[in-house]
Design an enzyme around this catalytic site. Structure first.
Site, PDB file in Angstrom:
ATOM      1  N   HIS A 237      -7.712   9.762   4.129  1.00 27.65           N
ATOM      2  CA  HIS A 237      -7.380   8.668   5.047  1.00 27.65           C
ATOM      3  C   HIS A 237      -7.796   9.055   6.471  1.00 27.65           C
ATOM      4  CE1 HIS A 237      -4.255   7.619   1.856  1.00 27.65           C
ATOM      5  NE2 HIS A 237      -5.032   6.558   1.957  1.00 27.65           N
TER       6      HIS A 237
ATOM      7  N   THR B  49      -8.940   2.240   8.615  1.00 28.09           N
ATOM      8  CA  THR B  49      -9.453   2.917   9.810  1.00 28.09           C
ATOM      9  C   THR B  49     -10.560   2.121  10.508  1.00 28.09           C
ATOM     10  OG1 THR B  49      -8.854   5.094   8.967  1.00 28.09           O
ATOM     11  CG2 THR B  49     -10.647   5.020  10.582  1.00 28.09           C
TER      12      THR B  49
ATOM     13  N   SER C 100     -11.609   4.543   2.218  1.00 25.31           N
ATOM     14  CA  SER C 100     -12.997   4.075   2.086  1.00 25.31           C
ATOM     15  C   SER C 100     -13.600   3.503   3.355  1.00 25.31           C
ATOM     16  CB  SER C 100     -13.079   3.044   0.953  1.00 25.31           C
ATOM     17  OG  SER C 100     -12.857   3.683  -0.272  1.00 25.31           O
ATOM     18  N   SER C 101     -13.004   3.806   4.492  1.00 25.17           N
ATOM     19  CA  SER C 101     -13.663   3.391   5.732  1.00 25.17           C
ATOM     20  C   SER C 101     -14.961   4.160   5.897  1.00 25.17           C
ATOM     21  CB  SER C 101     -12.742   3.650   6.935  1.00 25.17           C
ATOM     22  OG  SER C 101     -11.799   2.594   7.038  1.00 25.17           O
TER      23      SER C 101
ATOM     24  N   ASP D 175       0.854  -1.193   0.000  1.00 27.19           N
ATOM     25  CA  ASP D 175       0.000   0.000   0.000  1.00 27.19           C
ATOM     26  C   ASP D 175       0.895   1.249   0.000  1.00 27.19           C
ATOM     27  OD1 ASP D 175      -2.427   1.386   0.204  1.00 27.19           O
ATOM     28  OD2 ASP D 175      -2.454   1.303   2.402  1.00 27.19           O
ATOM     29  N   HIS D 176       0.614   2.192  -0.884  1.00 27.49           N
ATOM     30  CA  HIS D 176       1.327   3.483  -0.938  1.00 27.49           C
ATOM     31  C   HIS D 176       2.850   3.364  -0.963  1.00 27.49           C
ATOM     32  CE1 HIS D 176      -2.228   6.005  -0.581  1.00 27.49           C
ATOM     33  NE2 HIS D 176      -2.674   5.185   0.347  1.00 27.49           N
TER      34      HIS D 176
HETATM   35  P1  13P Z   1      -9.157   4.508   5.540  1.00 29.03           P
HETATM   36  O1  13P Z   1      -8.323   5.390   6.415  1.00 29.03           O
HETATM   37  O2  13P Z   1     -10.428   5.174   5.135  1.00 29.03           O
HETATM   38  O3  13P Z   1      -9.395   3.181   6.137  1.00 29.03           O
HETATM   39  O4  13P Z   1      -8.341   4.295   4.168  1.00 29.03           O
HETATM   40  C1  13P Z   1      -7.340   3.310   4.080  1.00 29.03           C
HETATM   41  C2  13P Z   1      -6.525   3.435   2.830  1.00 29.03           C
HETATM   42  O5  13P Z   1      -6.850   4.111   1.885  1.00 29.03           O
HETATM   43  C3  13P Z   1      -5.270   2.656   2.806  1.00 29.03           C
HETATM   44  O6  13P Z   1      -4.542   2.885   1.639  1.00 29.03           O
HETATM   45  O1  G3H Z   2      -2.996   4.786   3.719  1.00 30.67           O
HETATM   46  C1  G3H Z   2      -2.695   4.581   4.870  1.00 30.67           C
HETATM   47  C2  G3H Z   2      -3.059   3.296   5.522  1.00 30.67           C
HETATM   48  O2  G3H Z   2      -4.164   3.487   6.390  1.00 30.67           O
HETATM   49  C3  G3H Z   2      -1.861   2.742   6.246  1.00 30.67           C
HETATM   50  O3  G3H Z   2      -1.502   3.567   7.300  1.00 30.67           O
HETATM   51  O4  G3H Z   2       0.902   4.161   7.012  1.00 30.67           O
HETATM   52  O5  G3H Z   2      -0.225   4.216   9.276  1.00 30.67           O
HETATM   53  O6  G3H Z   2       0.296   2.033   8.149  1.00 30.67           O
HETATM   54  P1  G3H Z   2      -0.042   3.496   7.979  1.00 30.67           P
HETATM   55 ZN    ZN Z   3      -4.667   4.854   0.858  1.00 29.24          ZN
END
Ligand code: 13P
Ligand code: G3H
Ligand code: ZN
Length: 336
Positions: A186, A266, A222-223, A83-84
């Site tokens: 986020h 989240t 998308s939470s 992720d990211h």
């Molecule tokens: P939330 O913070 O809405 O759960 O988003 C998570 C997310 O986009 C992780 O890449």
């Molecule tokens: O996009 C962010 C995700 O919620 C992951 O968060 O970088 O704190 O692990 P984090």
């Molecule tokens: Zn994200």
């Protein structure tokens, strides 16, 4: 079942007309919660780890926990996704570790904060696509930026995705999936009130899907931030402010317009924290971590199982046989 390529998993979701949650993990209990929810609902799953999660688990623990998950749940197709990713090197190290999918988030510079130029985004994303596709690995890119700053990640500024640029971006990079910025953030504080079309631009999804019907769209942030989870945390000593997330029905609308991957972190954090706070508040004499981690794991499983049903992935675990990364590599080579 081995790990599955995320591209195959999303292609199947497109064929079946459903979305797939991508749930963040940082520890064993979260992986167990997702796998149990997947078994309960017979769902294919995407498990994703951020740079922070990889640092927290020192990569090797994460990798071996994932091996345990695929060994213990052979009927569940699982994609392991970064992720990211903030830079090509981060994506390459994930691919070398065995992730079947990576996100190159070139919407921000390598500091994960400064909004990047379109040209920079294309260049870094293209570099990752070349490395990844040569190994059968999927790539997600991002165009536009989300609001909010989660643990130092994000610019805090919203730049909505421009549909014309999206077409150029997908054409120039060859990505498999595109994360779009449509007004979400986020974290727990996305909207100051229940969102309407002025702040949550679902019409932008429809427009991008119309222009890029073959590209899998990804909704970050998308939470849904369920009020009952916020209330539970606050009832047991938490101090969360009133918060609004993305309503499930809006996500379902997105799924009807090309959204195949839905990122949720989240809500899991809220479920876990609410359950732990309850044990601490009601049974302050307890000090065995299992006494609070078990209810936390159960709460997260319940949440994820609900989301799997909401997104439509429930019931689809057995629809297909996973292709190997070598087969995926050959497919990319033939298409390029
Ligand atoms: P939330 O913070 O809405 O759960 O988003 C998570 C997310 O986009 C992780 O890449
Ligand atoms: O996009 C962010 C995700 O919620 C992951 O968060 O970088 O704190 O692990 P984090
Ligand atoms: Zn994200």
């Amino acid at each position: 079942m081995p790990l599955v390529s995320m591209r195959q998993l999303l292609d199947e979701a497109a064929r079946g007309g459903y979305g797939v949650g991508a749930f963040n993990v940082n520890n064993m209990e979260q992986i167990q919660a997702i796998m149990e929810a997947a078994r309960e609902t017979s769902s294919p799953v995407i498990i994703q780890a951020s740079r922070g999660a990889r640092a927290y688990t020192n990569d090797r623990f994460l990798w071996h926990l994932m091996q345990a998950a695929i060994e213990l749940y052979p009927e569940i197709p699982v994609a392991l996704h970064l992720d990211h990713g903030n830079a090509p090197e981060t994506c390459i190290s994930a691919i070398d570790l065995g992730f079947t999918s990576v996100m190159m988030d070139g919407s921000l510079e390598a500091d994960g904060k400064t909004p990047a130029s379109f040209e920079y985004n294309v260049a870094v994303t293209k570099e990752v696509v070349a490395y990844a596709h040569a190994r059968g690995v999927t790539v997600e890119g991002e165009l536009g930026t989300l609001g909010g700053i989660e643990d130092g990640h994000g610019s805090g500024e919203v730049h909505l995705t421009d549909p014309g640029e999206a077409v150029e971006f997908v054409g120039s990079t060859g990505i498999d999936a595109l994360a779009v910025a449509i007004g979400t953030s986020h974290g727990a504080y996305k909207f100051a009130q229940a969102p309407d079309g002025d702040v949550l631009k679902m019409d932008l999804i429809e427009e991008i899907h119309r222009r890029l019907p073959e590209t899998h769209l990804v909704m970050h942030g998308s939470s849904s931030v369920p009020p009952e989870l916020v209330e539970q945390i606050n009832r047991y000593g938490g101090t969360l402010k009133p918060a609004w997330g993305v309503p499930v029905k809006e996500i379902q609308l997105g799924v009807r317009h090309g959204v195949r991957k839905i990122n949720v972190d989240t809500d899991s954090r809220l479920a876990v924290t609410g359950a732990i706070r309850k044990v601490f508040a009601e049974s302050p004499e307890k000090f065995d971590p299992r006494d609070y981690l078990k209810p936390a794991r159960t709460a997260m499983q319940e949440l994820i199982a609900t989301r799997m049903r909401d997104f439509g992935q429930a019931g689809h675990a057995g629809d297909y046989q996973p292709l190997s990364l070598e087969e995926m590599r050959a497919g990319y080579a033939a298409a390029h």
